[in-house]
Design a protein around this motif. Structure first.
Motif, PDB file in Angstrom:
ATOM      1  N   CYS A 155       0.792  -1.201  -0.408  1.00  0.00           N
ATOM      2  CA  CYS A 155       0.076  -0.157   0.140  1.00  0.00           C
ATOM      3  C   CYS A 155       0.706   0.966   0.138  1.00  0.00           C
ATOM      4  CB  CYS A 155      -0.641   0.015   1.168  1.00  0.00           C
ATOM      5  SG  CYS A 155      -2.038  -1.164   1.130  1.00  0.00           S
ATOM      6  N   GLU A 161       4.533   1.634  -1.150  1.00  0.00           N
ATOM      7  CA  GLU A 161       5.500   1.841  -2.052  1.00  0.00           C
ATOM      8  C   GLU A 161       4.564   1.653  -3.358  1.00  0.00           C
ATOM      9  OE1 GLU A 161       8.881  -0.523  -1.519  1.00  0.00           O
ATOM     10  OE2 GLU A 161       9.216  -0.028   0.233  1.00  0.00           O
ATOM     11  N   HIS A 162       3.345   1.006  -2.794  1.00  0.00           N
ATOM     12  CA  HIS A 162       2.768   1.115  -4.886  1.00  0.00           C
ATOM     13  C   HIS A 162       0.787   0.794  -4.631  1.00  0.00           C
ATOM     14  CE1 HIS A 162       5.812  -1.911  -6.121  1.00  0.00           C
ATOM     15  NE2 HIS A 162       6.023  -1.950  -4.597  1.00  0.00           N
ATOM     16  N   GLY A 163       0.682   1.957  -3.928  1.00  0.00           N
ATOM     17  CA  GLY A 163      -0.752   1.808  -3.716  1.00  0.00           C
ATOM     18  C   GLY A 163      -1.486   2.882  -5.587  1.00  0.00           C
ATOM     19  N   ARG A 164      -0.699   3.772  -6.175  1.00  0.00           N
ATOM     20  CA  ARG A 164      -1.409   3.712  -7.106  1.00  0.00           C
ATOM     21  C   ARG A 164      -1.439   2.873  -7.920  1.00  0.00           C
ATOM     22  NH1 ARG A 164       1.749   7.918 -11.297  1.00  0.00           N
ATOM     23  NH2 ARG A 164       2.648   6.605 -11.647  1.00  0.00           N
ATOM     24  N   THR A 165      -0.864   1.715  -7.986  1.00  0.00           N
ATOM     25  CA  THR A 165      -0.762   0.645  -8.691  1.00  0.00           C
ATOM     26  C   THR A 165      -1.982   0.159  -8.070  1.00  0.00           C
ATOM     27  OG1 THR A 165       0.935   0.436  -8.954  1.00  0.00           O
ATOM     28  CG2 THR A 165       0.303  -1.462  -9.696  1.00  0.00           C
ATOM     29  N   LEU A 184      -5.109   0.578  -6.023  1.00  0.00           N
ATOM     30  CA  LEU A 184      -5.860   1.605  -6.823  1.00  0.00           C
ATOM     31  C   LEU A 184      -6.209   1.775  -8.023  1.00  0.00           C
ATOM     32  CD1 LEU A 184      -7.906   3.443  -5.971  1.00  0.00           C
ATOM     33  CD2 LEU A 184      -6.618   5.973  -6.585  1.00  0.00           C
ATOM     34  N   ALA A 185      -5.673   1.616  -8.824  1.00  0.00           N
ATOM     35  CA  ALA A 185      -6.089   1.788 -10.688  1.00  0.00           C
ATOM     36  C   ALA A 185      -5.945  -0.246 -11.069  1.00  0.00           C
ATOM     37  CB  ALA A 185      -4.326   1.909 -11.129  1.00  0.00           C
ATOM     38  N   GLY A 188      -9.940   2.455 -15.040  1.00  0.00           N
ATOM     39  CA  GLY A 188      -8.864   2.359 -14.281  1.00  0.00           C
ATOM     40  C   GLY A 188      -7.813   1.959 -14.531  1.00  0.00           C
ATOM     41  N   TRP A 205      -4.698   4.028 -16.040  1.00  0.00           N
ATOM     42  CA  TRP A 205      -4.176   4.824 -15.431  1.00  0.00           C
ATOM     43  C   TRP A 205      -2.536   3.442 -15.123  1.00  0.00           C
ATOM     44  CZ3 TRP A 205      -7.920   6.468 -11.786  1.00  0.00           C
ATOM     45  CH2 TRP A 205      -8.240   7.771 -12.461  1.00  0.00           C
ATOM     46  N   ALA A 226       8.541   3.683 -10.189  1.00  0.00           N
ATOM     47  CA  ALA A 226       6.846   4.787 -11.107  1.00  0.00           C
ATOM     48  C   ALA A 226       7.770   5.349 -12.008  1.00  0.00           C
ATOM     49  CB  ALA A 226       6.921   5.483 -10.324  1.00  0.00           C
TER      50      ALA A 226
END
Length: 454
Positions: free
Chosen positions: A241, A243-247, A249-250, A423, A426, A443
């Motif tokens: 969550c 280090e890869h939170g954006r991943t 979520l998408a 989604g 991204w 990233a």
């Protein structure tokens, strides 16, 4: 003897063709058994509703039964987190053996559960508890098994290897719908309500030892032997969550469309066909057999295609095709509620479902580094399925009752599919890339433009 067997297994690396074939067979059989155990409940929703919620009218019986089906998905995120972390720490094999034991336990609880007439309100409570255990198991199963398949692959055939995850789900659905449909046709309503509904759950409990034995023969893809235990400052969940939170979520948004479509087409459609279209239960269940058969047969072909043209391309085309077919398909079934029309619509929607789901389920473990791969995959998949997959039959049933429109499930699927396309924008496509190379998941790492060739 055990040491000799372990040395023999270690002598065949995961990338070896023999090891890959063995992994495909073992994972497909084991995962197929798990999905048989988990999904058979959905195919018997009408019978279970009468036995465990008898004080309600038929609509509310169905609503509570499909709601209880969805309850199994509430525990999926927790199971994904706990079993995913266990798979990243102790190995994929141990996690997969644990999940099949828990699934069998849930089957036993349902198969031998007293009905409402025998013990009153404790009967539905027992069913809910069993579904929670099965949901916990399923939450960790998909992440561990898909990760194992991906890690036994090369960059040029990861789509094909991961495709057997969805193929095995199709196998479980095929077996579950065939058993439920065969029993319904052979026994009739009275015998099914008296004892026939228990048979699939007892079968699911008895075949679990076979799955556990097969899984113990797998080659472990997470190398832990001879390495000191890592003491993490943070848990795998915190790392995923943080280090890869954006991943996360998408990817969760991207999962919505496929998982909503899967559970409406596969599990709600038999109930819809009986209740809204007036078709016989056996006809409706064999529509689900068709879905399982197409998923099992087409998944490897779609996986091969995704290794050549890329994951995103197939996902987009599959979802666009789904959106174009949903509304006309439901309209046609309502206007002409015949077995031939049902099978045609279900078949076309199932093909679109396979085309989008196989590359999507391959992308999920590709997005995370190896030491948190099972955790990341399990979290994304289980949260997406829990929120919008397992409760799709419940939402569809409620929408039909609330609006009075038999087209309501079509609008629900259209909305979920559209959101899932947003989604997808991204997410990066790792087709053909070595996902274990240094910096692959940073990233600022650039994705490859073309897949690698075998």
């Amino acid at each position: 003897m055990n040491d000799t067997n372990q040395m023999t297994q270690q002598s065949t690396p995961p990338s070896h063709p023999v090891s890959r074939r063995k992994t495909i067979v073992a994972t497909t059989i084991g995962n197929g058994l798990e999905f048989f155990d988990f999904t058979i409940y959905g195919f018997l929703a009408l019978v279970i509703g009468k036995l465990f919620f008898p004080a309600l009218d038929s609509y509310n019986q169905l609503l509570l039964t499909v709601g209880t089906f969805g309850v199994g998905f509430i525990m999926r995120p927790l199971g994904g987190i706990v079993i995913g972390a266990y798979a990243d720490r102790a190995g994929r094999k141990k996690a997969m053996t644990l999940t099949i034991f828990l699934m069998a336990l849930g089957c036993a609880m349902i198969g031998f559960a007293p009905t409402y007439a025998q013990i009153g309100v404790w009967a539905p409570i027992l069913i809910v508890a069993a579904r929670l255990i099965q949901g916990f198991s399923a939450g960790g199963e998909v992440g561990a098994s898909t990760t194992l398949l991906v890690e036994h692959a090369t960059p040029a055939n990861r789509g094909f290897m991961a495709s057997w995850q969805f193929a095995s789900q199709g196998l479980g659905i095929l077996l579950g719908a065939a058993v439920a449909g065969g029993l319904t046709a052979a026994l009739g309503p009275q015998a099914m309500e008296a004892w026939g509904w228990r048979v699939p759950f007892i079968l699911g409990m008895l075949i679990a030892p076979v799955g556990m034995y097969i899984r113990r023969q797998l080659h472990e893809s997470l190398e832990t032997a001879g390495q000191p235990a890592r003491r993490e400052a943070r848990s795998s969940l915190a790392e995923v969550c943080g280090e890869h939170g954006r991943t996360v979520l998408a990817a969760t948004l991207s999962v919505l469309g496929g998982t909503a479509a899967a559970y409406v087409v596969t599990f709600y459609m038999p109930t819809y066909a009986v209740r809204e279209l007036g078709l016989p239960p056996t006809v409706a269940l064999f529509g689900a057999v068709l879905t399982g058969l197409l998923s099992f047969a087409l998944s490897p072909l779609v996986g091969l295609a995704s290794d050549r043209v890329g994951r995103k391309t197939l996902i987009v085309w599959g979802r666009v095709a789904m959106m174009l077919m949903i509304y006309p398909g439901f309209l046609w079934m309502i206007a002409s509620p015949t077995p031939a029309v049902l099978f045609t619509v279900v078949g076309l929607l199932s093909v679109a479902l396979v085309v989008q789901t196989v590359p999507a389920i391959t992308m999920l473990p590709e997005m995370f580094p190896k030491h948190v791969r099972a955790s990341g995959m399990s979290l994304v998949y289980s949260v997406g399925v829990a929120l919008f997959g397992g409760f799709s039959p419940f939402v569809s049933t409620w929408l039909v009752g609330a609006t009075g429109s038999k087209l309501a499930p079509a609008w629900y699927l259209l909305g979920m599919t559209l959101v899932s396309l947003l989604g997808l924008l991204w997410l990066r496509d790792f087709t053909g890339r070595d996902i274990d190379e240094a910096g692959a998941h940073r990233a600022d790492a650039e994705p490859v433009s073309r897949p690698a060739r075998a």
